[in-house]
Enzyme design. Structure first.
Site, mmCIF file in Angstrom:
data_model
loop_
_atom_site.group_PDB
_atom_site.id
_atom_site.type_symbol
_atom_site.label_atom_id
_atom_site.label_comp_id
_atom_site.label_asym_id
_atom_site.label_seq_id
_atom_site.Cartn_x
_atom_site.Cartn_y
_atom_site.Cartn_z
ATOM 1 C CG HIS A 79 -2.195 1.211 1.255
ATOM 2 N ND1 HIS A 79 -2.933 0.961 2.325
ATOM 3 C CD2 HIS A 79 -2.161 2.576 0.344
ATOM 4 C CE1 HIS A 79 -3.451 2.336 2.432
ATOM 5 N NE2 HIS A 79 -3.467 2.999 1.157
ATOM 6 C CD GLU B 76 -3.550 -2.933 -0.229
ATOM 7 O OE1 GLU B 76 -4.331 -4.454 0.129
ATOM 8 O OE2 GLU B 76 -3.368 -2.419 0.698
ATOM 9 C CG HIS C 296 -8.511 -4.418 7.181
ATOM 10 N ND1 HIS C 296 -7.544 -3.777 6.592
ATOM 11 C CD2 HIS C 296 -8.824 -4.287 8.483
ATOM 12 C CE1 HIS C 296 -7.412 -2.829 7.299
ATOM 13 N NE2 HIS C 296 -8.784 -3.029 9.202
#
Length: 240
Positions: free
Chosen positions: A43, A70, A191
């Site tokens: 990310h 991400e 997540h």
């Protein structure tokens, strides 16, 4: 077959704690792949709190599986993606003050702009995934943007304290998987997943890939990254 994308952000978190050069997320990606990772996820946040531009550029050259970038759907990040050309991007919400991503992106509030984002990225042969909650309206909107994938947010399921709550949230995820598949979307999830709670999500219908990071890196501190990845693959099969 269900695959595992290993998120190596928190290797960079350790490095950035001292603003030094180690540990190197690029080296971590190599070890994760040796351990059986089917993909590498990073990310690149707007505030660059862990992964840096340099990391993404080198990973694009060194990752042998696939690279999932991400990022927030901002002009800066779109330009970076178009330059680096990851194997696919997962578009996520960002708040500067959050410790980690707190929920799925709201597809409805910026739908027209999101359609344009998907069009630009996929015109460059970069498939797009939306990180969203398992809500039918959000899933439908994601499909309507023309994206190829969604990643269902599993945070609420992972954080549930009561078994009854976990089962209810798992049912919502299951229904979300089924609905997304009926719309032609490919489905990933992630997540908050851990060695202890991953198996139920791994069993959901039409699930393609789980993106997991913190729990693997935490385990790797104790047993090494290759073993931590191998153990997660076992946990996904209910064999741990």
């Amino acid at each position: 077959m269900l695959t595992l994308g290993v998120n190596i952000d928190h290797v960079a978190t350790i490095r950035q704690a001292r603003r030094t050069v180690e540990p190197d997320p690029v080296a971590a990606a190599v070890l994760a792949e040796i351990g059986g990772a089917d993909g590498i996820t990073v990310h690149l946040r707007e505030d660059r709190r862990h992964i840096q531009d340099r990391d993404v550029r080198i990973l694009r050259q060194t990752v042998r599986t696939h690279l999932n970038l991400e990022m927030a759907p901002t002009e800066e990040m779109i330009a970076i993606a178009l330059d680096i050309k990851p194997d696919y991007v997962t578009l996520v919400p960002e708040k500067r003050q959050e410790v980690t991503t707190e929920g799925g992106i709201d597809m409805l509030g910026n739908f027209d702009r999101f359609c344009r984002v998907v069009e630009r990225l996929q015109a460059a042969n970069i498939p797009v995934s939306w990180f969203i909650d398992a809500d039918f309206a959000q899933i439908q909107a994601a499909a309507n943007t023309g994206a190829k994938f969604i990643e269902l947010h599993t945070g609420q399921y992972a954080e549930a304290q009561q078994e009854s709550d976990r089962q209810a949230l798992l049912t919502i995820l299951k229904e979300g998987c089924e609905y997304a598949s009926s719309l032609g979307l490919r489905v990933n999830a992630g997540h908050g997943l851990t060695y202890g709670n991953v198996y139920a999500v791994a069993c959901l219908p039409n699930m393609e890939e789980l993106n997991i990071g913190h729990t693997i890196i935490s385990r790797a501190v104790l047993v090494g990254l290759e073993r931590a990845v191998r153990e997660m693959k076992l946990a996904m099969r209910g064999q741990l």
